[in-house]
Design a protein around this motif. Sequence first.
Motif, PDB file in Angstrom:
ATOM      1  N   UNK A 428       0.845  -1.198   0.000  1.00 40.51           N
ATOM      2  CA  UNK A 428       0.000   0.000   0.000  1.00 40.51           C
ATOM      3  C   UNK A 428       0.880   1.247   0.000  1.00 40.51           C
ATOM      4  N   UNK A 429       1.937   1.210   0.789  1.00 36.79           N
ATOM      5  CA  UNK A 429       2.885   2.326   0.783  1.00 36.79           C
ATOM      6  C   UNK A 429       3.480   2.537  -0.610  1.00 36.79           C
ATOM      7  N   UNK A 430       3.802   1.438  -1.266  1.00 31.37           N
ATOM      8  CA  UNK A 430       4.366   1.509  -2.627  1.00 31.37           C
ATOM      9  C   UNK A 430       3.383   2.254  -3.538  1.00 31.37           C
ATOM     10  N   UNK A 431       2.129   1.895  -3.431  1.00 32.41           N
ATOM     11  CA  UNK A 431       1.091   2.577  -4.211  1.00 32.41           C
ATOM     12  C   UNK A 431       0.995   4.045  -3.806  1.00 32.41           C
ATOM     13  N   UNK A 432       0.995   4.292  -2.504  1.00 29.45           N
ATOM     14  CA  UNK A 432       0.837   5.685  -2.034  1.00 29.45           C
ATOM     15  C   UNK A 432       2.005   6.555  -2.472  1.00 29.45           C
ATOM     16  N   UNK A 433       3.203   6.006  -2.394  1.00 26.84           N
ATOM     17  CA  UNK A 433       4.370   6.792  -2.816  1.00 26.84           C
ATOM     18  C   UNK A 433       4.279   7.074  -4.320  1.00 26.84           C
ATOM     19  N   UNK A 434       3.825   6.093  -5.072  1.00 31.34           N
ATOM     20  CA  UNK A 434       3.670   6.295  -6.517  1.00 31.34           C
ATOM     21  C   UNK A 434       2.584   7.328  -6.794  1.00 31.34           C
ATOM     22  N   UNK A 435       1.496   7.218  -6.046  1.00 32.18           N
ATOM     23  CA  UNK A 435       0.393   8.161  -6.238  1.00 32.18           C
ATOM     24  C   UNK A 435       0.831   9.577  -5.873  1.00 32.18           C
ATOM     25  N   UNK A 436       1.560   9.692  -4.781  1.00 33.50           N
ATOM     26  CA  UNK A 436       2.017  11.023  -4.353  1.00 33.50           C
ATOM     27  C   UNK A 436       3.035  11.602  -5.339  1.00 33.50           C
ATOM     28  N   UNK A 437       3.721  10.723  -6.066  1.00 27.51           N
ATOM     29  CA  UNK A 437       4.599  11.216  -7.128  1.00 27.51           C
ATOM     30  C   UNK A 437       3.774  11.775  -8.284  1.00 27.51           C
TER      31      UNK A 437
END
Length: 1013
Positions: A428-437
């Motif tokens: 989920x963090x991986x997704x969130x970091x990608x989304x925040x990028x």
Amino acid sequence: MISIKAVRSVASAALYLSACLAFANIAARADESVPARDPKQPINEAYTAKIKKYTTAPVFTSPLVDYLPASKNVPTPDAVLGDVSGAPGILPYAEDVYKYMRLLEKATPRVKVFSIGTTEEGREMIAVAVSSEENLKHLDENRARLAKLADPRTIKLDDAEADRLVAQATPVYYITGTIHSPETGAPTALMELAYRLAVDDSPYIREIREGVITLITPVVEVDGRDRMVDLYRWHLAHPKDFYPPLIYWGKYVAHDNNRDAMGVTLKLTENVLNTYVGWKAQVLHDLHESVPYLYDNTAGDGPFNAWVDPILTDEWEMIGWRNVADMTKFGMPGVFTHGIFDTWSPGYLMFTAALHNGISRLYETFGNGGADTEERTLDADEYSRTWWRQNPPFPKTLWSQRDNNNYEQTGLLTSLHFFNENKRLFLKNFYLKSKRSVTKPTQEGPTAYVFPADDPRLELQTELLQVLQKQHVEISRATSAFTVGLPAKKPKKSAKKEDTKDAKEKAKDAEPTSREFPAGSFIVRMDQPYSRIADALLDHQYWSPDDPQKTPYDDTGWTFGELFNVKVFRITDPKVLDSAMERVNEVKPIGGVQGQGSIFAINNSAEPTLATLRYKLRDASVEAAEEPFEAGGKKFNRGSLIVRGVARSDFDRAATETGLHATAMGAAPSVKTHPVRAARVAFVHTWLSTQTEGWWRLALDNLNIPYDYISTQAVAKLDDLNAKYDVILFPPLGSNYSSTAIINGMPTTWGNPLPWKNTPETPNLVGKNDSTDDMRPGLGWPGVAHLQSFVAKGGVLLTAADTSNFVLSIGLADGVSVATPQKMNIVGSVLGARLIDAASPIAYGYDENVPVYCDNGPIFLLSSIAGQRRQRRLGGHTTSRPTGRGTADDPDFTVGRPGVDAPEEPTAELWEYPPVSDEQKRNGFRVIPPTDRARVILRYADSKDLLISGLVDGGDEIAQHPAVLDVPSGKGHVILFSINPVYRGETRGTYSLVLNTILNFDSLDAGRKSAEK
Ligand SMILES: [Zn+2]
């Protein structure tokens, strides 16, 4: 010192502790399995006995790795090694490691081996996937899920869809070993780790196997590994002798191979980066060995890199501290996180993950630089107890490669287990970091970076965009002109009073403006998954001199637009994202010839490929214009090339390949020119360090500039250097070696010769680099004499940083000396520099402002008097009147005589020769005539403009001092650089200062003014 007895008592305490833990764990969360062997699975008794034998103390192992489960069909590492992993005396070549991994692949469906590319010397790199049969069967479907999390635009940033994918996906944990060749333990640890992950049926390991795809590149620096194994074999064959130090690792660089994650100039970086991004991995965990016993240095100390997501810094702490706790619970001493490493520079291989939305990790374990078991004595700062190292290592330790392998495997297994237990969080963090990028433009910004189509350095612009494409950054091109708002510039604080004109201009700067960019400009949008790496490379860095961290671990500044000398605009206006643009799949150099005629002119904008073109057109007549001119309706800078005697088709091909634009014309322009010949270049290295010069070789090879690669020992033997060479490049050693060391080399009065050559024990040592029977002798006094005579007879010798200090110390550049810095601290920063002598061929193609890379470069001082140092102006001049009668503005007054006016003192700027006084002119045989003085090509900017990116403390000591000097010496020239113009593939904007010297070697005096003030 700790006695064996003490170790044993620590060990039994540990056993007691683990027994208690087994009890305590009954109360642990149901999903937190504890390491316990599968009672149904037999152990491999012989292998397990060897593990025990080679582990030097019971505390140096763990319940995870103190046995090996048996398998009927899967071979153990001894099938290839002839003994267990970590056995003394055994260091496998990469080929043997691969052989074992491929045996595993054959024997079990839980292992798959992938080829991920080759090295500079053509050796293969691999990645080994280990997971359950089921997971490996469905790699493609799983990758498709991970790809959606990696690029949330594909699911329209839908968090609910992301949650569904998170619930289904299997994460990828990527481990890389032995990027640093003298750090030798990882390959055998990773062989055994792969076996354990594939075979062990204990619940602890089974959970990892079923829950995670472990991806392993057992050897990152393959060329260097094979050289290191060679040396170790040589050491085993000559046990009583000193063994040669590993002077070359990869073909080009040594330790710096772990500083290439920004420029991506080395194959190993590119291959690991492509594997990491291609697999959509969540973690990149890089293994090193330099600290006892296991230092998780991922988080290290501050300052943290300012572009990484705080979600990541939390992940560092979570995994790191848990690692410490788990291994401490096993009774293993010396496991810690934090410590001295700062997390600022993104040049480390692990940062590939940090700036591509993953988790970067790095272990330093303890290695002996080979497979000998040795008693090691630690420094107090290694065994002292600190807040971040509550259970420090012992002051004295008998240490084996097996111990190291135990620590590496235990650390990795506990990490993998914890990661698996929390994989939904990490996915989920991986997704969130990608989304925040992707949402960066509407969050912290910026919205985009723009590379204008009217940049005079389009070839360098292409090279910079190609670096970004290697980093998997998406690039677009504007299909029509567009206008965006630019923010107001903040006025710079200045100590001096401003005149009204300056003040007016500053007021104008303080207004927001707008700017139109032409069609064809490149745009890097920040609403993309890999916006963070682009932002980190293109933005400016500021390291405060007041930062509590006083010893930066590596470079503090790197802004790529500045170092490539191309225009890059940081845009915060959201409107830019609405401009008409198209995605560019591959940015390619565009060059070629336009117009009619058989004479071709190419503008000089200090683009390095001009030199490539010259060497390509070896038989053509090439001249350089000594003044700017206009022809065919175009303006040409000083130094522009005029080419004759080559067929149009050949010329057009060469111009296209080098990305240069040329204009054909029927008649040559009327402008003063000189010939540009293809100089014969010698590239000199020492046998002390090839680390920093390696980047120069890499740059020249990429540009196809030919050179002879010769050592200082060869220089000592060549009586007539001029017969073979026009230009000698002597790039920096980069390791704080003194001039004495360059001359003396290593001690030869004791010890044995240290050969660097191919022998039956060392078949890989030389590769395509240099060789010698004995690395120890240096340049020697004959070598010094040869360099002196080379320059005296007309040769050109070019040096930078420490080698500049060296040629000054042997008296090759009279009138130039080096000041000792008092407080100055400039750690790998981007500085401002100013062009002083635009007519010098070395300066061809440059503008007034040239950003440069400086790492505490020497402070050059000019003196007009041979053999003397210039007095440094420390503090202000005594210009105020002495204490006396009247006011500060009144002249001084002496009782009993009429007043006299003191003669006005002539002054000179710091980059100018001080005027010769009347006193010095009396019998002035030491006064250097103007024609024999250095030409100052570049100087450092004024103090207030010195810092572009990074750390500058005490910058006024080097501000305004010469940065590049052309010193006449005999009939030749010594070209002294205070900066390092060729560095880590990052400083391409200053390559031409070196290349211009090579191209114009026999006309360096062109445009010389010999006026004396
Ligand atoms: Zn290392």
